[in-house]
Design a protein around this motif. Structure first.
Motif, PDB file in Angstrom:
ATOM      1  N   ARG A  38       0.831  -1.200   0.000  1.00 43.19           N
ATOM      2  CA  ARG A  38       0.000   0.000   0.000  1.00 43.19           C
ATOM      3  C   ARG A  38       0.866   1.251   0.000  1.00 43.19           C
ATOM      4  O   ARG A  38       2.069   1.190   0.286  1.00 43.19           O
ATOM      5  CB  ARG A  38      -0.898   0.023   1.230  1.00 43.19           C
ATOM      6  CG  ARG A  38      -0.152   0.170   2.565  1.00 43.19           C
ATOM      7  CD  ARG A  38      -1.113   0.231   3.722  1.00 43.19           C
ATOM      8  NE  ARG A  38      -0.442   0.415   5.020  1.00 43.19           N
ATOM      9  CZ  ARG A  38      -1.076   0.582   6.167  1.00 43.19           C
ATOM     10  NH1 ARG A  38      -2.400   0.581   6.190  1.00 43.19           N
ATOM     11  NH2 ARG A  38      -0.408   0.737   7.298  1.00 43.19           N
ATOM     12  N   GLU A  39       0.215   2.373  -0.339  1.00 47.30           N
ATOM     13  CA  GLU A  39       0.883   3.676  -0.280  1.00 47.30           C
ATOM     14  C   GLU A  39       0.005   4.695   0.428  1.00 47.30           C
ATOM     15  O   GLU A  39      -1.222   4.641   0.290  1.00 47.30           O
ATOM     16  CB  GLU A  39       1.227   4.156  -1.692  1.00 47.30           C
ATOM     17  CG  GLU A  39       2.370   3.402  -2.314  1.00 47.30           C
ATOM     18  CD  GLU A  39       3.203   4.276  -3.238  1.00 47.30           C
ATOM     19  OE1 GLU A  39       2.686   5.297  -3.727  1.00 47.30           O
ATOM     20  OE2 GLU A  39       4.371   3.943  -3.452  1.00 47.30           O
ATOM     21  N   ALA A  46       8.829   3.208   5.093  1.00 48.63           N
ATOM     22  CA  ALA A  46       7.721   3.893   4.430  1.00 48.63           C
ATOM     23  C   ALA A  46       6.466   3.913   5.301  1.00 48.63           C
ATOM     24  O   ALA A  46       5.681   4.865   5.256  1.00 48.63           O
ATOM     25  CB  ALA A  46       7.424   3.224   3.084  1.00 48.63           C
ATOM     26  N   GLU A  47       6.271   2.876   6.121  1.00 47.52           N
ATOM     27  CA  GLU A  47       5.128   2.858   7.033  1.00 47.52           C
ATOM     28  C   GLU A  47       5.281   3.912   8.128  1.00 47.52           C
ATOM     29  O   GLU A  47       4.299   4.510   8.574  1.00 47.52           O
ATOM     30  CB  GLU A  47       4.962   1.470   7.656  1.00 47.52           C
ATOM     31  CG  GLU A  47       4.443   0.406   6.694  1.00 47.52           C
ATOM     32  CD  GLU A  47       2.985   0.627   6.289  1.00 47.52           C
ATOM     33  OE1 GLU A  47       2.228   1.210   7.098  1.00 47.52           O
ATOM     34  OE2 GLU A  47       2.621   0.233   5.166  1.00 47.52           O
ATOM     35  N   GLU A  48       6.513   4.146   8.555  1.00 48.36           N
ATOM     36  CA  GLU A  48       6.737   5.212   9.533  1.00 48.36           C
ATOM     37  C   GLU A  48       6.376   6.560   8.924  1.00 48.36           C
ATOM     38  O   GLU A  48       5.774   7.417   9.587  1.00 48.36           O
ATOM     39  CB  GLU A  48       8.201   5.212   9.985  1.00 48.36           C
ATOM     40  CG  GLU A  48       8.582   4.031  10.872  1.00 48.36           C
ATOM     41  CD  GLU A  48      10.012   4.152  11.374  1.00 48.36           C
ATOM     42  OE1 GLU A  48      10.416   5.270  11.764  1.00 48.36           O
ATOM     43  OE2 GLU A  48      10.726   3.136  11.374  1.00 48.36           O
ATOM     44  N   VAL A  70       5.300  11.880   1.005  1.00 47.19           N
ATOM     45  CA  VAL A  70       4.699  10.797   0.219  1.00 47.19           C
ATOM     46  C   VAL A  70       5.685  10.265  -0.816  1.00 47.19           C
ATOM     47  O   VAL A  70       5.822   9.047  -0.992  1.00 47.19           O
ATOM     48  CB  VAL A  70       3.401  11.285  -0.465  1.00 47.19           C
ATOM     49  CG1 VAL A  70       2.942  10.279  -1.510  1.00 47.19           C
ATOM     50  CG2 VAL A  70       2.309  11.498   0.566  1.00 47.19           C
ATOM     51  N   PHE A  71       6.401  11.150  -1.479  1.00 47.25           N
ATOM     52  CA  PHE A  71       7.361  10.693  -2.492  1.00 47.25           C
ATOM     53  C   PHE A  71       8.597  10.061  -1.861  1.00 47.25           C
ATOM     54  O   PHE A  71       9.217   9.170  -2.449  1.00 47.25           O
ATOM     55  CB  PHE A  71       7.742  11.832  -3.437  1.00 47.25           C
ATOM     56  CG  PHE A  71       6.851  11.902  -4.642  1.00 47.25           C
ATOM     57  CD1 PHE A  71       7.083  11.084  -5.749  1.00 47.25           C
ATOM     58  CD2 PHE A  71       5.772  12.756  -4.672  1.00 47.25           C
ATOM     59  CE1 PHE A  71       6.256  11.119  -6.852  1.00 47.25           C
ATOM     60  CE2 PHE A  71       4.928  12.808  -5.777  1.00 47.25           C
ATOM     61  CZ  PHE A  71       5.166  11.991  -6.876  1.00 47.25           C
ATOM     62  N   ALA A  72       8.973  10.507  -0.663  1.00 46.04           N
ATOM     63  CA  ALA A  72      10.081   9.855   0.039  1.00 46.04           C
ATOM     64  C   ALA A  72       9.710   8.410   0.369  1.00 46.04           C
ATOM     65  O   ALA A  72      10.509   7.476   0.167  1.00 46.04           O
ATOM     66  CB  ALA A  72      10.417  10.618   1.317  1.00 46.04           C
ATOM     67  N   ALA A  73       8.479   8.215   0.861  1.00 43.06           N
ATOM     68  CA  ALA A  73       8.011   6.858   1.144  1.00 43.06           C
ATOM     69  C   ALA A  73       7.964   6.030  -0.131  1.00 43.06           C
ATOM     70  O   ALA A  73       8.319   4.846  -0.136  1.00 43.06           O
ATOM     71  CB  ALA A  73       6.629   6.917   1.793  1.00 43.06           C
ATOM     72  N   GLN A  76      11.389   4.677  -1.317  1.00 43.14           N
ATOM     73  CA  GLN A  76      11.776   3.492  -0.536  1.00 43.14           C
ATOM     74  C   GLN A  76      10.962   2.279  -0.964  1.00 43.14           C
ATOM     75  O   GLN A  76      11.499   1.171  -1.136  1.00 43.14           O
ATOM     76  CB  GLN A  76      11.565   3.780   0.953  1.00 43.14           C
ATOM     77  CG  GLN A  76      12.088   2.703   1.874  1.00 43.14           C
ATOM     78  CD  GLN A  76      13.601   2.692   1.978  1.00 43.14           C
ATOM     79  OE1 GLN A  76      14.271   3.587   1.444  1.00 43.14           O
ATOM     80  NE2 GLN A  76      14.152   1.692   2.631  1.00 43.14           N
ATOM     81  N   HIS A  77       9.673   2.492  -1.130  1.00 41.56           N
ATOM     82  CA  HIS A  77       8.742   1.424  -1.506  1.00 41.56           C
ATOM     83  C   HIS A  77       9.114   0.786  -2.846  1.00 41.56           C
ATOM     84  O   HIS A  77       9.182  -0.445  -2.979  1.00 41.56           O
ATOM     85  CB  HIS A  77       7.341   2.036  -1.591  1.00 41.56           C
ATOM     86  CG  HIS A  77       6.237   1.055  -1.727  1.00 41.56           C
ATOM     87  ND1 HIS A  77       5.016   1.391  -2.256  1.00 41.56           N
ATOM     88  CD2 HIS A  77       6.147  -0.269  -1.414  1.00 41.56           C
ATOM     89  CE1 HIS A  77       4.218   0.331  -2.247  1.00 41.56           C
ATOM     90  NE2 HIS A  77       4.886  -0.681  -1.746  1.00 41.56           N
ATOM     91  N   ILE A  78       9.361   1.622  -3.836  1.00 41.58           N
ATOM     92  CA  ILE A  78       9.680   1.124  -5.176  1.00 41.58           C
ATOM     93  C   ILE A  78      10.972   0.320  -5.166  1.00 41.58           C
ATOM     94  O   ILE A  78      11.035  -0.790  -5.706  1.00 41.58           O
ATOM     95  CB  ILE A  78       9.783   2.293  -6.178  1.00 41.58           C
ATOM     96  CG1 ILE A  78       8.396   2.879  -6.456  1.00 41.58           C
ATOM     97  CG2 ILE A  78      10.435   1.833  -7.483  1.00 41.58           C
ATOM     98  CD1 ILE A  78       8.423   4.161  -7.281  1.00 41.58           C
ATOM     99  N   ASN A  79      12.003   0.898  -4.566  1.00 42.62           N
ATOM    100  CA  ASN A  79      13.331   0.279  -4.661  1.00 42.62           C
ATOM    101  C   ASN A  79      13.529  -0.917  -3.743  1.00 42.62           C
ATOM    102  O   ASN A  79      14.302  -1.820  -4.060  1.00 42.62           O
ATOM    103  CB  ASN A  79      14.400   1.333  -4.393  1.00 42.62           C
ATOM    104  CG  ASN A  79      14.510   2.330  -5.536  1.00 42.62           C
ATOM    105  OD1 ASN A  79      15.016   1.999  -6.605  1.00 42.62           O
ATOM    106  ND2 ASN A  79      14.024   3.537  -5.336  1.00 42.62           N
ATOM    107  N   GLU A  80      12.822  -0.942  -2.624  1.00 43.07           N
ATOM    108  CA  GLU A  80      13.003  -2.028  -1.673  1.00 43.07           C
ATOM    109  C   GLU A  80      11.960  -3.139  -1.794  1.00 43.07           C
ATOM    110  O   GLU A  80      12.193  -4.253  -1.323  1.00 43.07           O
ATOM    111  CB  GLU A  80      13.005  -1.480  -0.246  1.00 43.07           C
ATOM    112  CG  GLU A  80      14.184  -0.574   0.067  1.00 43.07           C
ATOM    113  CD  GLU A  80      15.509  -1.308  -0.067  1.00 43.07           C
ATOM    114  OE1 GLU A  80      15.597  -2.472   0.382  1.00 43.07           O
ATOM    115  OE2 GLU A  80      16.453  -0.712  -0.616  1.00 43.07           O
ATOM    116  N   LYS A  81      10.820  -2.847  -2.427  1.00 46.71           N
ATOM    117  CA  LYS A  81       9.769  -3.856  -2.459  1.00 46.71           C
ATOM    118  C   LYS A  81       9.182  -4.103  -3.849  1.00 46.71           C
ATOM    119  O   LYS A  81       9.137  -5.240  -4.313  1.00 46.71           O
ATOM    120  CB  LYS A  81       8.633  -3.462  -1.496  1.00 46.71           C
ATOM    121  CG  LYS A  81       7.589  -4.556  -1.303  1.00 46.71           C
ATOM    122  CD  LYS A  81       6.671  -4.216  -0.131  1.00 46.71           C
ATOM    123  CE  LYS A  81       5.751  -5.376   0.217  1.00 46.71           C
ATOM    124  NZ  LYS A  81       4.905  -5.073   1.403  1.00 46.71           N
TER     125      LYS A  81
END
Length: 211
Positions: A38-39, A46-48, A70-73, A76-81
């Motif tokens: 989710r985003e 990203a959840e933090e 939002v874009f910082a999260a 992280q989301h794109i590159n790690e998951k």
């Protein structure tokens, strides 16, 4: 073979949670490996950031602060998951993605869409969903549904009617501009009809015959 990337979008009270559950059961039934996310959010960091964005607080959250968080999260989301899963052949199903930034931080908050586009090009690049399912529902209906789950309401749920009307029009404009990627579903219909439509979208996306 790369995995598919599916995002689910819609205004508050559009029924994303129920639709998401159906999508996951559909994938499981077809033996398609998947992860759900989710985003904002999706990874521990990203959840933090998500909690910072959505929690109510005495201090006013500046629109630019919200956008950058939002874009910082998302980075992280794109590159790690997201990217690692897709590259390994796993389907990714995300409750919201970059279209929500254009709509919430852009159209609804009347932000600078050019700056959002620049951020999206930098952070998202070519990592766009293969299919985006947009659940469209009149604002009055959506907000009445939100009231039934008041204990779970967040800062965005409690924005003005005008804000939510902008959200709806923003999503529809996004869908109109990218008809190949978007599948718009009338979420004011009965649940059976909504899920039947989703079934058809998934069958087409994954080249399966409808049930």
């Amino acid at each position: 073979m790369k995995g598919k990337f599916i995002s689910l979008e819609g205004g508050e009270g559009s029924g994303k949670s129920t639709s998401l559950s159906y999508i996951l059961s559909w994938l499981e039934e077809k033996s398609i490996p998947f992860i759900t996310t989710r985003e904002p959010g999706g990874t521990p960091l990203a959840e933090e950031i998500r909690s910072l964005v959505l929690s109510e607080r005495a201090e006013k959250v500046h629109d630019l602060t919200e956008l950058l968080l939002v874009f910082a999260a998302r980075a992280q989301h794109i590159n790690e998951k997201i990217k690692p899963a897709i590259e390994s052949g796993v389907c990714v199903v995300s409750d919201r993605f970059v279209d929500s930034s254009f709509v919430y931080q852009g159209v609804a908050r009347q932000g600078d869409l050019k700056k959002i586009s620049a951020l999206a090009e930098w952070v998202v690049s070519d990592c766009l969903p293969d299919k985006t399912i947009l659940l469209d529902v009149p604002v009055t209906i959506g907000l009445s549904r939100v009231q039934l789950r008041e204990e779970h309401a967040n800062r965005l749920d409690k924005e003005s009617i005008l804000f939510h009307e902008r959200v709806r029009s923003g999503f529809m404009a996004r869908a109109k501009a990218d008809k190949d990627r978007f599948a718009v579903i009338d979420a004011s219909q009965s649940l059976d009809l909504v899920l039947e439509h989703i079934d058809g979208v998934l069958a087409n996306t994954f080249n399966f015959g409808k049930r």
